[in-house]
Motif scaffolding. Structure first.
Motif, short mmCIF file in Angstrom:
data_model
loop_
_atom_site.label_atom_id
_atom_site.label_comp_id
_atom_site.label_asym_id
_atom_site.label_seq_id
_atom_site.Cartn_x
_atom_site.Cartn_y
_atom_site.Cartn_z
N ALA A 73 0.84 -1.20 0.00
CA ALA A 73 0.00 0.00 0.00
C ALA A 73 0.87 1.25 0.00
N LEU A 74 1.92 1.26 0.83
CA LEU A 74 2.82 2.41 0.85
C LEU A 74 3.51 2.59 -0.50
N LEU A 75 3.77 1.45 -1.13
CA LEU A 75 4.50 1.46 -2.39
C LEU A 75 3.73 2.18 -3.49
N VAL A 76 2.42 1.98 -3.53
CA VAL A 76 1.65 2.54 -4.65
C VAL A 76 0.86 3.77 -4.25
N LEU A 77 0.90 4.13 -2.98
CA LEU A 77 0.09 5.26 -2.51
C LEU A 77 0.47 6.53 -3.27
N GLY A 78 -0.51 7.15 -3.86
CA GLY A 78 -0.25 8.37 -4.62
C GLY A 78 0.64 8.11 -5.81
N GLY A 79 0.53 6.90 -6.37
CA GLY A 79 1.53 6.42 -7.31
C GLY A 79 1.53 7.13 -8.65
N ASN A 80 2.72 7.41 -9.13
CA ASN A 80 2.87 7.86 -10.51
C ASN A 80 3.45 6.69 -11.30
N LYS A 81 3.72 6.94 -12.55
CA LYS A 81 4.22 5.88 -13.45
C LYS A 81 5.42 5.14 -12.89
N VAL A 82 6.43 5.92 -12.49
CA VAL A 82 7.69 5.31 -12.06
C VAL A 82 7.47 4.44 -10.83
N GLN A 83 6.64 4.97 -9.93
CA GLN A 83 6.37 4.24 -8.70
C GLN A 83 5.69 2.91 -9.02
N LEU A 84 4.71 2.94 -9.95
CA LEU A 84 4.01 1.71 -10.31
C LEU A 84 4.97 0.72 -10.95
N ASP A 85 5.87 1.24 -11.76
CA ASP A 85 6.84 0.38 -12.43
C ASP A 85 7.72 -0.34 -11.41
N GLY A 86 8.19 0.41 -10.40
CA GLY A 86 8.98 -0.23 -9.35
C GLY A 86 8.14 -1.21 -8.56
N ALA A 87 6.86 -0.83 -8.32
CA ALA A 87 6.00 -1.66 -7.49
C ALA A 87 5.77 -3.02 -8.12
N VAL A 88 5.63 -3.08 -9.46
CA VAL A 88 5.36 -4.35 -10.11
C VAL A 88 6.46 -5.36 -9.77
N LYS A 89 7.73 -4.89 -9.86
CA LYS A 89 8.84 -5.81 -9.58
C LYS A 89 8.85 -6.24 -8.12
N TYR A 90 8.66 -5.25 -7.25
CA TYR A 90 8.68 -5.53 -5.81
C TYR A 90 7.59 -6.54 -5.45
N VAL A 91 6.37 -6.28 -5.94
CA VAL A 91 5.24 -7.13 -5.59
C VAL A 91 5.44 -8.54 -6.14
N ALA A 92 5.86 -8.63 -7.40
CA ALA A 92 5.95 -9.94 -8.03
C ALA A 92 6.92 -10.84 -7.26
N ILE A 93 8.12 -10.34 -7.00
CA ILE A 93 9.12 -11.22 -6.37
C ILE A 93 8.74 -11.51 -4.93
N ASN A 94 8.15 -10.55 -4.24
CA ASN A 94 7.80 -10.80 -2.86
C ASN A 94 6.65 -11.79 -2.73
#
Lengths: 535, 139, 123
Positions: free
Chosen positions: A145-166
């Motif tokens: 939730a903290l990762l995507v909160l108020g998310g812009n493009k770059v944040q979402l891009d980072g979040a995809v990798k973080y979420v997938a591997i975790n």
């Protein structure tokens, strides 16, 4: 006495709920959250005091006796980490007031931050393997939730990798827990520690141990499975990065320590060897990764990975001395990472960018702040008499005892190499004269702007962290930075008490009989002896 | 979705499903059921209504912000855990009171597990409905 | 029954790993749904299967009973998995809307190589 353990979990959760429900004002939410984490810190210190004086404290949820019910237990290691976590929680809460946008706070920033803290606390305190999984999930979901909160493009891009591997690591952890339950019929960690040696099929136990190693290794960003960390951390607001960098990976290391001393103890020479190799590789990778980057946040993200390597070395060497070094390093690592990221946030505010090429002249502008950064950086490198020096010295000492020249060499080499990226930050952001660089760039960007303008080139991404203009950091940001600096300095100048504490934590890890007695007061003594022989 | 049949039926369905969810919540301690399942059924009812009438009406039906609902549920569940602490019992211990108990009959049993389940119910309703509302508003 | 379940676990696991290796985020997601169900099945299976016996028995009467703990564990895992999968779905949707692709190879916004001369897009 019982209430303390519960309070460590309840306070952040209640703070999470109350700060959101009771008010809509961002300021009040922040104030509630700060009050909550202040209370948490007090409780944590009392708990540490009690544990240091009177040994492990445990508590059975719902009054069901172990191994039936879920156990909460704080031994010295848990208690130390809980205090450090509470310190980080308090500092990040204060720092966040000036750093996090109102929009993010309206979305529930403080709620998720406090739930994350609750998850970390739970993971440190639980004595039940499945419960550990649940707390990991609490932590993970809040971090998402903290990762995507108020998310812009770059944040979402980072979040995809973080979420997938975790998520994959989560599934592996669940599978490992399921298999271990099938082998032993229990989930209580103390009970497991007595039953695992009795399992006939030790090969399968080794498989489960490796599954745990991989699952927790992903969480801790250990060598081959680290890439999600530098891919996502720099996309976040600094407060979030600080709490992630300080706590998330260390929970993985804590879980490794706990499982590999309590559940799979003894001479797994293959696993110890693996841990050592992974530790060295992680360390080297972290420092070389840091060298190749020019964004301060990415440099620091790679240092997070590097410090994980040091802790793995302590765990891999496997003696009480090494474990104590790893615990000391963990405390140092948590505090210094939170501090450095907060300082990086201030650099970003003062300089208007995190890119080294566009920073400069900070020493002329803010000599006092520059000294703060220098202290933190030197501590990370391990210059005596700062805290990092003691952490690394202890690991080298453990290496000497184990006659492991390769380990010692790599520790010293990596420490030396750590100099390069940090001194680069120092020379580029602080010493290099500023105006020339930034103004040339801004002149290239938009020629209609006057040359003496302090405004750096306009920023395309909408991150609020990459502030489009140079701004003064919020005055609240200084409190946690100065506070953490003082704590790091104190650890550096008076390391004795912390070394004693981490040594006693390591001793009780290596010889868990008091831990077992606390959880299972009526355990059969024969098994206890068998277990001690195993040590 | 502009379908007269669906929106008429959905109004009937949402009442039935909410009622059924409370029934599931209530019988949860002695029979299959409980807060989670009850909450899912209630959320399903609200979602059916939302599919017919749109997310704005869904918010109206819930009356409170779904996130607030989740957190109130969390507080309720924690309250159920804290109650036994006040009587020197372990956290989350089940405490019961029996209204109108006689020698043979236990009467109406009310206890902290029920409070806990109500908390879970609220969390699930708020969580699932909130997620669907957010998605519907997005699309 | 146990052999059947074990085979099912194996088949599902291989299918889900194949899907997890996909470059397409949606395929990856389906793989994730499958693999979390595989983990649940494993817990269910290793907990021991007792057919047709109740988990709770009447006091004083010795009877065959089923171990209810694996079911509790699986239920917890399902609930958590449900939350995680729905979050990931929304994340995939948002990422698709923001970045315009579901191919993870093309999701390189956060790791764009910084060219010192090109300061237009700091990551």
């Amino acid at each position: 006495m019982n209430g303390l353990l519960i309070a460590c979990l309840l306070i952040p959760m209640i703070t999470a709920a109350v700060s959101f429900i009771s008010t809509n004002s961002a300021k009040l939410r922040g104030a509630t959250s700060i009050a909550g984490s202040g209370l948490l810190l007090m409780i944590a210190i009392i708990l540490l005091y009690q544990v240091a004086i009177g040994g492990p404290v445990s508590n059975q949820m719902g009054g069901w006796q172990a191994p039936m019910g879920i156990t909460l237990i704080a031994d010295t290691l848990s208690a130390i980490l809980i205090v450090v976590t509470a310190i980080v929680a308090l500092s990040v809460n204060i720092y966040a007031i000036g750093d996090i946008s109102e929009e993010r706070i309206a979305g529930g920033f403080f709620t998720f931050l406090n739930m994350l803290i609750a998850g970390v606390m739970g993971a440190f305190l639980t004595g039940d393997l499945f419960n550990l999984y649940v707390w990991f999930e609490v932590m993970l979901i809040s971090s998402f939730a903290l990762l995507v909160l108020g998310g812009n493009k770059v944040q979402l891009d980072g979040a995809v990798k973080y979420v997938a591997i975790n998520l994959i690591s989560t599934v592996l952890l669940l599978t490992a827990i399921g298999l271990l339950y099938g082998l032993t019929g229990t989930l209580n960690m103390a009970d497991l520690s007595m039953r695992v040696p009795q399992v006939e099929n030790q090969a399968l136990v080794a498989v489960v141990a490796v599954l745990f190693l991989i699952a927790f290794g992903i969480k801790a960003a250990v060598f081959p499975l680290y890439f999600w960390l530098p891919a996502s951390y720099h996309t976040l607001p600094i407060s979030v990065t600080a709490v992630f960098a300080a706590l998330m990976t260390k929970v993985g290391i804590y879980a490794l320590m706990r499982t590999f001393t309590l559940i799979f103890p003894g001479e797994h020479s293959a696993i110890d060897m693996t841990l050592l190799c992974l530790g060295v590789l992680t360390m080297i990778l972290g420092v070389f990764g840091a060298m190749t980057h020019s964004d301060i946040r990415r440099i620091l993200a790679f240092h997070v990975i590097g410090s994980i390597g040091f802790m793995l070395l302590g765990l891999g060497l496997g003696s009480a001395l090494a474990m104590g070094a790893a615990i000391f390093y963990m405390v140092h690592g948590i505090l210094i990472k939170a501090l450095l990221f907060m300082i990086a946030g201030i650099i970003g505010k003062l300089g208007g960018s995190f890119e080294l090429s566009r920073l400069g002249g900070l020493y002329q502008e803010r000599p006092g702040f520059s000294i703060l950064f220098l202290l933190a950086a030197l501590s990370l490198i391990g210059i005596p008499p700062l805290s990092g020096f003691w952490a690394k010295l202890l690991i080298i000492e453990a290496g000497l005892h184990h006659d492991a020249p390769l380990i010692i060499t790599s520790v010293i080499l990596v420490s030396l190499l750590t100099f390069i990226p940090l001194i680069r930050i120092w020379s580029e952001a602080f010493w290099k004269p500023k105006p020339l660089d930034v103004e040339l760039l801004s002149a290239e960007q938009s020629s209609d702007e006057p040359l003496d303008s302090k405004t750096p080139p306009s920023v395309a991404t909408g991150t609020e962290v990459v502030a489009p203009s140079i701004s003064l950091p919020n005055k609240y940001a200084w409190f946690p930075v100065i506070g953490l600096s003082i704590i790091v300095l104190l650890i550096g100048f008076f390391p004795g008490n912390l070394i004693k504490l981490s040594d006693s934590a390591a001793k009780s890890l290596m010889n868990p009989s008091t831990y077992l007695d606390t959880v299972l007061p009526n355990r059969p003594s024969v098994k206890a002896n068998a277990n001690e022989v195993q040590q | 979705m502009n379908s007269l049949i669906f929106s008429t039926i959905s109004r009937l369905l949402v009442g039935l499903m909410l009622l059924f969810s409370v029934f599931l919540l209530w019988r949860g301690h002695n029979e299959p059921g409980g807060g989670f399942i009850g909450g899912l059924v209630a959320a399903a009812g609200i979602i059916v209504y939302g599919l017919a009438e749109g997310p704005a009406m869904m918010r109206k039906l819930l009356r409170v912000n779904p996130r607030t609902l989740v957190l109130i549920g969390l507080l309720t569940a924690m309250f159920a855990g804290i109650l036994p602490l006040l009587q020197d019992n372990a956290f989350l211990t089940g405490m019961w009171m029996f209204i109108g108990a006689t020698a043979t009959d236990k009467g109406l049993a009310l206890g902290t597990p029920l409070i806990f389940d109500i908390g879970v119910y609220l969390v699930v309703v708020g969580g699932v409905a909130g997620m669907v509302i957010a998605l519907e508003e997005e699309l | 029954m146990e052999i059947l379940l074990s085979l099912l676990v194996g088949v599902l696991m291989s299918v889900s790993v194949w899907m997890l290796l996909s470059r397409n985020l949606v395929k990856f997601l389906f793989g994730l749904v499958l693999i979390s169900n595989v983990a649940n099945l494993i817990i269910f299976k290793v907990g021991g299967l007792t057919m047709g016996a109740p988990p709770l028995i009447v006091d004083g009467i010795a009877a065959e009973y089923a171990n209810s703990l694996p079911q509790a564990l699986v239920l917890t895992a399902i609930v958590i998995g449900f939350g995680l999968v729905s979050f990931t779905l929304v994340l995939a949707l948002k990422a698709y809307q923001a970045i315009g692709t579901l191919n993870v190879d093309e999701m390189t916004l956060a790791e764009k190589r910084q060219d010192p001369d090109d300061s237009s897009e700091p990551s």
